[in-house]
Design an enzyme around this catalytic site. Sequence first.
Site, PDB file in Angstrom:
ATOM      1  N   CYS A 144      36.962   2.721  59.425  1.00 59.31           N
ATOM      2  CA  CYS A 144      38.057   3.259  58.496  1.00 59.31           C
ATOM      3  C   CYS A 144      39.203   4.052  59.486  1.00 59.31           C
ATOM      4  O   CYS A 144      40.021   3.009  60.128  1.00 59.31           O
ATOM      5  CB  CYS A 144      37.496   4.294  57.840  1.00 59.31           C
ATOM      6  N   HIS A 159      32.765   1.920  54.779  1.00 58.68           N
ATOM      7  CA  HIS A 159      31.720   2.807  55.038  1.00 58.68           C
ATOM      8  C   HIS A 159      30.214   2.499  54.599  1.00 58.68           C
ATOM      9  O   HIS A 159      30.427   1.627  53.836  1.00 58.68           O
ATOM     10  CB  HIS A 159      32.074   4.338  54.280  1.00 58.68           C
TER      11      HIS A 159
END
Length: 494
Positions: free
Chosen positions: A332, A432
């Site tokens: 991310c 994630h």
Amino acid sequence: MRFFNLMVQGTTSDAGKSTLVTALCRLMKERGLNVAPFKPQNMALNSAVTADGKEIGRAQAVQAYAAGLEPDVHMNPILLKPNTDVGAQVIVQGHSVGNMNAVGYHEYKTIAMNAALDSYQHLAKQYDCVLIEGAGSPAEINLRARDIANMGFAESIDCPVIIIADIDKGGVFAHLVGTLDLLSQSEQDRVIGFVINRFRGDIALLQSGLDWLEERTGKPVLGVLPYLMGFHLESEDAVASSPVKATEDTKLKVVIPILPRTSNHTDWDALRLHPNVQVTLVGKNMAIPPADLVILPGSKSVQSDLDFLRQQGWEDYLARHLRYGGKLLGICGGFQMLGDTLEDPLGMENAEPRNTSGLGYVPMRTELKEGKQLKQRTGHLAFANNATLKGYEIHSGISEFNQPVQHFADLENGEEEGYLSKDNQIIGTYLHGLFDDKNALKALLDWAGAIDSQDFDYEAYREQEVARLAKSCDEHIDIDQLIENCRAFKLAST
């Protein structure tokens, strides 16, 4: 079946509120009750994505799991994600409404309370009981006005309250008595008992203190929960330390920088718990040890956290690490840092627009824009015999490659995701929860060099820990009597 509710508040942060609500969700479910968790206001950088693309606190997703439910945005209608020391992104019923400083949010609380009440009513109409988690402490005098997180919310819905305290930190009787004493009379009347958490030793040596506490306050001690050695439950916010493991079992050394605004650090829980992986978390001004794999984690303030890495010497470290064959994974915000440029033309992370040079390992530019990518994802790893993969995206900004690249994963909708360097040393991804899938975990450990590592099923481990927690609570709290007390409170107050 008559509806009831119950709110768990704590004397401090990390007293055990999330943990107790998780246990109660499982125990109510086992008793045949249709139960939902709820937290009116959560401040955390760990979040989860619902199936319909909404964002809630990670703790409520875990509690939903314990209750046998899919996470729902109404389980956590207000989520505050700090992005500076004095401000946070405010997320209302799953959608960002912008950044606010503390004073601005205090003024906004009336609107936030309406959203919280709306979500609570949504759950109350569907479930037999709603278990509510407070935030911090109800005795924070400076936060009492317009409170929507603790007693202010409990009074608005006429809810009984348990106060939990952590005896392992010391001062448990002062915490409980002091907290109760700082509440108004109507709030004190709402407290139906105390729970003492993380007790070690002979309960007989504690009994005189329990007797004094009940006599002093007029409130019963509903249970004393033992310290569960080695217990793991996904952390609501604070970064958990890694367990110390026998060096002879270590097949992979992982180093992760702890950024000022690290987000979704639950990403590496499965690595911390894996019997063959040693995770070292490196904070400010700490020496950076050698590693087989370095993970750059998610960040709520990517440009400033990249500045922090450079100030701490990580740029030179990473260059040496890769030169000697080490592996690098950016997740991310960490993925965005690996690119060529980070552009913030709207000043979303800064007081004014700013462009920053990335680390330059991925031919990619990222532009921060309004709105968020919020999606659950499934697919396959493109480089590992199609090992299954599942995860979720939570990010602002759109990234574009400057040239054709190898991708990291093939997603369920035909999209290609992430980046894999030609030399096989660097992976970048927006996903994630990568390591939670046992197949993806094994494939990624193989990629990092731990080819003969043991199989580890993090999801099965989580279920084992939730069951262990619930069993302990069932042994030390009279759950059936607690249910009756909650129902009686509801009848008495109407």
